[in-house]
Design a protein around this motif. Structure first.
Motif, PDB file in Angstrom:
ATOM      1  N   ARG A   1       0.818  -1.260   0.116  1.00  0.00           N
ATOM      2  CA  ARG A   1      -0.107  -0.117  -0.032  1.00  0.00           C
ATOM      3  C   ARG A   1       0.907   1.203   0.033  1.00  0.00           C
ATOM      4  O   ARG A   1       1.771   1.226   0.804  1.00  0.00           O
ATOM      5  N   ALA A   2       0.399   2.413  -0.918  1.00  0.00           N
ATOM      6  CA  ALA A   2       1.224   3.530  -0.797  1.00  0.00           C
ATOM      7  C   ALA A   2       0.409   4.500   0.033  1.00  0.00           C
ATOM      8  O   ALA A   2      -0.644   4.671  -0.272  1.00  0.00           O
ATOM      9  N   VAL A   3       1.214   5.270   1.069  1.00  0.00           N
ATOM     10  CA  VAL A   3       0.616   6.222   1.907  1.00  0.00           C
ATOM     11  C   VAL A   3       0.820   7.609   1.325  1.00  0.00           C
ATOM     12  O   VAL A   3       2.248   7.676   1.538  1.00  0.00           O
ATOM     13  N   VAL A   4       0.086   8.389   0.808  1.00  0.00           N
ATOM     14  CA  VAL A   4       0.656   9.704   0.512  1.00  0.00           C
ATOM     15  C   VAL A   4      -0.653  10.695   0.572  1.00  0.00           C
ATOM     16  O   VAL A   4      -1.696  10.254   0.624  1.00  0.00           O
ATOM     17  N   ASP A   5      -0.043  12.003   1.064  1.00  0.00           N
ATOM     18  CA  ASP A   5      -1.407  12.780   1.386  1.00  0.00           C
ATOM     19  C   ASP A   5      -1.880  13.430   0.103  1.00  0.00           C
ATOM     20  O   ASP A   5      -1.510  13.268  -1.074  1.00  0.00           O
ATOM     21  N   HIS A   6      -3.072  14.009  -0.024  1.00  0.00           N
ATOM     22  CA  HIS A   6      -3.654  14.765  -0.897  1.00  0.00           C
ATOM     23  C   HIS A   6      -2.680  15.572  -1.749  1.00  0.00           C
ATOM     24  O   HIS A   6      -2.555  15.657  -3.143  1.00  0.00           O
ATOM     25  N   GLU A   7      -1.942  16.429  -1.205  1.00  0.00           N
ATOM     26  CA  GLU A   7      -1.043  17.434  -1.955  1.00  0.00           C
ATOM     27  C   GLU A   7       0.139  16.804  -2.719  1.00  0.00           C
ATOM     28  O   GLU A   7       0.149  17.062  -3.770  1.00  0.00           O
TER      29      GLU A   7
END
Length: 232
Positions: free
Chosen positions: A95-101
């Motif tokens: 799973r890749a964890v990345v914020d919206h920005e």
């Protein structure tokens, strides 16, 4: 006819240059042909580990090929996924964890992922934040075995250098499920952290080559001074 002194100096220089060429030949393949990153599950120990390439902090890095990206780059990365000591069914998830920005900044990039033989396995294409937005099952084992996760990252020529910073904000969660039990990854040498970072790193090979070039220049100057002193 060349004097014995000049022959000695020439021989010395040849030896120095030969040694430097050998060091370069050893150094460059060490980076170019580094061990394939591996996600390994040991059913006997019920432990999931990552090994192979390491980042600048010494932590396991699954994506060494995705560093120092430039507009127009197309990079390929293979990750071996294997399991031993399998007693029931083992599934491996990424799973890749990345914020919206960050996801917005990376949206021009295309990531293609396939497991094993793409014609027989699954194939997904999207942005780095969307392909593995949720825990994605990349391998299933009912007995000991291995497969390969194939990744290709395509960077359009329209993007800027902000991608290097955006890469630092991506985190990768690797987990396994063995007989219903969720097991987080334990990177080699760490104390069980379950998150791996995709951090931009510098090119240590260039630094090594510059050091070798400096040594060559120093050796040449020393030989030149020695030759002049012997002439006197």
């Amino acid at each position: 006819m060349a004097s014995p002194i000049r022959k000695d100096v020439a021989c010395f220089l040849h030896c120095v240059m030969a040694a430097i060429v050998c060091l370069i030949a050893l150094a460059v393949p060490a980076r170019a042909f580094a061990d394939t990153p591996t996600i390994a599950y040991n059913g006997n120990a019920r432990q999931l580990t990552v090994s192979g390439a390491t980042d600048s902090s010494g932590e396991p890095d699954l994506f060494p090929a995705f560093k120092d990206l430039m507009p127009g780059d197309v990079r390929n990365q293979q990750i071996e996924v294997r399991a031993t000591g399998v007693k029931s069914q083992v599934c491996v998830f990424v799973r890749a964890v990345v914020d919206h920005e960050t996801a917005y900044m990376l949206s021009p990039i295309t990531l293609t992922a396939s497991a094993g033989d793409a014609s027989a396995g699954w194939l997904q294409t999207g942005t780095p934040g969307s392909v593995f937005a949720y825990p994605t099952q990349v391998a299933t084992f009912t007995s000991d075995g291995s497969t390969v996760l194939n990744l290709q990252l395509s960077v359009p020529t329209s993007v800027g250098n902000e991608l290097a910073d955006a890469n630092k904000a991506i985190r990768w969660e690797i987990t396994a499920e063995d007989d219903g039990e969720k097991i987080p990854v334990r990177p080699a040498g760490s104390k069980g952290a379950g998150v791996l970072g995709l951090a931009a790193t510098g090119d240590s090979t260039l630094t090594l080559l510059l050091m070798l070039l400096t040594l060559a220049i120093i050796a040449f100057i020393a030989a030149l001074l020695l030759s002049r002193r012997n002439k006197r």
